[in-house]
Motif scaffolding. Structure first.
Motif, PDB file in Angstrom:
ATOM      1  N   TRP A  67       5.554  -2.083 -11.547  1.00  0.00           N
ATOM      2  CA  TRP A  67       4.359  -1.962 -10.377  1.00  0.00           C
ATOM      3  C   TRP A  67       3.334  -2.972 -10.640  1.00  0.00           C
ATOM      4  CZ3 TRP A  67       3.952   2.838  -7.907  1.00  0.00           C
ATOM      5  CH2 TRP A  67       4.939   3.908  -8.290  1.00  0.00           C
ATOM      6  N   GLY A  68       2.764  -3.035  -9.187  1.00  0.00           N
ATOM      7  CA  GLY A  68       1.494  -4.018  -9.108  1.00  0.00           C
ATOM      8  C   GLY A  68       0.521  -3.042  -9.359  1.00  0.00           C
ATOM      9  N   GLN A  69      -0.568  -3.743  -9.173  1.00  0.00           N
ATOM     10  CA  GLN A  69      -2.042  -3.309  -9.735  1.00  0.00           C
ATOM     11  C   GLN A  69      -2.635  -2.474  -8.581  1.00  0.00           C
ATOM     12  OE1 GLN A  69      -1.844  -6.398  -8.391  1.00  0.00           O
ATOM     13  NE2 GLN A  69      -3.467  -6.507  -6.942  1.00  0.00           N
ATOM     14  N   GLY A  70      -2.241  -2.642  -7.446  1.00  0.00           N
ATOM     15  CA  GLY A  70      -2.620  -1.650  -6.559  1.00  0.00           C
ATOM     16  C   GLY A  70      -3.829  -2.639  -5.394  1.00  0.00           C
ATOM     17  N   THR A  71      -4.037  -1.968  -4.237  1.00  0.00           N
ATOM     18  CA  THR A  71      -4.979  -2.423  -3.366  1.00  0.00           C
ATOM     19  C   THR A  71      -5.429  -1.492  -2.538  1.00  0.00           C
ATOM     20  OG1 THR A  71      -5.101  -4.081  -1.571  1.00  0.00           O
ATOM     21  CG2 THR A  71      -3.072  -3.165  -1.470  1.00  0.00           C
ATOM     22  N   GLN A  72      -6.584  -1.509  -2.368  1.00  0.00           N
ATOM     23  CA  GLN A  72      -7.356  -0.221  -1.828  1.00  0.00           C
ATOM     24  C   GLN A  72      -7.301  -0.446  -0.195  1.00  0.00           C
ATOM     25  OE1 GLN A  72      -9.086   2.591  -3.073  1.00  0.00           O
ATOM     26  NE2 GLN A  72      -9.327   2.983  -0.831  1.00  0.00           N
ATOM     27  N   VAL A  73      -6.982   0.645   0.319  1.00  0.00           N
ATOM     28  CA  VAL A  73      -6.752   0.657   1.942  1.00  0.00           C
ATOM     29  C   VAL A  73      -8.063   1.889   2.098  1.00  0.00           C
ATOM     30  CG1 VAL A  73      -5.727   1.321   4.140  1.00  0.00           C
ATOM     31  CG2 VAL A  73      -4.719  -0.286   2.274  1.00  0.00           C
ATOM     32  N   THR A  74      -8.978   1.576   2.916  1.00  0.00           N
ATOM     33  CA  THR A  74     -10.003   2.536   3.494  1.00  0.00           C
ATOM     34  C   THR A  74     -10.040   2.621   4.918  1.00  0.00           C
ATOM     35  OG1 THR A  74     -11.029   2.064   1.318  1.00  0.00           O
ATOM     36  CG2 THR A  74     -12.489   3.366   3.285  1.00  0.00           C
ATOM     37  N   VAL A 123      -5.215   4.065  -2.754  1.00  0.00           N
ATOM     38  CA  VAL A 123      -4.818   2.823  -3.346  1.00  0.00           C
ATOM     39  C   VAL A 123      -3.316   2.741  -3.172  1.00  0.00           C
ATOM     40  CG1 VAL A 123      -4.555   1.441  -5.536  1.00  0.00           C
ATOM     41  CG2 VAL A 123      -6.629   2.786  -5.016  1.00  0.00           C
ATOM     42  N   TYR A 124      -2.969   1.739  -2.805  1.00  0.00           N
ATOM     43  CA  TYR A 124      -1.377   1.309  -2.558  1.00  0.00           C
ATOM     44  C   TYR A 124      -0.787   0.311  -3.295  1.00  0.00           C
ATOM     45  CZ  TYR A 124      -1.765   3.848   2.105  1.00  0.00           C
ATOM     46  OH  TYR A 124      -2.039   4.548   3.367  1.00  0.00           O
ATOM     47  N   SER A 125       0.176   0.929  -3.821  1.00  0.00           N
ATOM     48  CA  SER A 125       0.921  -0.007  -4.860  1.00  0.00           C
ATOM     49  C   SER A 125       2.505  -0.088  -4.450  1.00  0.00           C
ATOM     50  CB  SER A 125       0.918   0.736  -6.368  1.00  0.00           C
ATOM     51  OG  SER A 125      -0.425   0.971  -6.569  1.00  0.00           O
ATOM     52  N   CYS A 126       2.926  -1.449  -4.745  1.00  0.00           N
ATOM     53  CA  CYS A 126       4.122  -1.709  -4.559  1.00  0.00           C
ATOM     54  C   CYS A 126       4.973  -1.442  -6.097  1.00  0.00           C
ATOM     55  CB  CYS A 126       4.558  -2.975  -4.080  1.00  0.00           C
ATOM     56  SG  CYS A 126       4.204  -4.243  -5.116  1.00  0.00           S
ATOM     57  N   ALA A 127       6.690  -1.317  -6.011  1.00  0.00           N
ATOM     58  CA  ALA A 127       7.021  -1.107  -7.206  1.00  0.00           C
ATOM     59  C   ALA A 127       8.498  -1.505  -6.904  1.00  0.00           C
ATOM     60  CB  ALA A 127       6.938   0.262  -7.640  1.00  0.00           C
TER      61      ALA A 127
END
Length: 123
Positions: free
Chosen positions: A113-120, A93-97
């Motif tokens: 922080w953001g909520q995150g986005t999944q990278v698979t 899970v990638y998050s920006c901050a």
């Protein structure tokens, strides 16, 4: 208060590319250095990349240097993470901050922080 929203995650094959975006509250991101972090299941959150307020200075984790590029468009209040040559070990899970701290690796020093986005990344 800074609000951050990530997008662009998804499923990709090894060797592929993705571009993540992090949209901030209008007119606010230029006041902050921005970072990307990731967290894989069962692992601690780790630093990925960071850029200065202007975007002129960038820093990368050794594991992504040469494959990932962080950039920002302050007029659009958006930060990007271009990820190329993806590997299965990039799955997380990638998050920006956002931060005003000069310590770019320590996630504790990023208050927003953001909520995150999944990278698979599949092999």
């Amino acid at each position: 208060q800074v609000q951050l929203v990530e997008s662009g995650g998804g499923l990709v094959q090894a060797g592929g590319s993705l571009r993540l975006s992090c949209a901030g509250s209008a007119g606010t991101l230029s006041d902050y250095a921005m970072g990307w972090f990731r967290q894989a299941p069962g692992k601690e959150r780790e630093f990925v990349a960071r850029c200065s307020r202007s975007g002129a200075n960038t820093y990368y984790a050794r594991s992504v240097k040469g494959r990932f590029t962080i950039s920002r468009d302050n007029a659009k209040s958006t930060v990007y993470l271009q990820m190329n040559s993806l590997r299965p070990e990039d799955t997380a899970v990638y998050s920006c901050a956002a931060t005003t701290s000069s310590d770019y690796r320590n996630p504790i020093l990023y208050p927003y922080w953001g909520q995150g986005t999944q990278v698979t990344v599949s092999s």
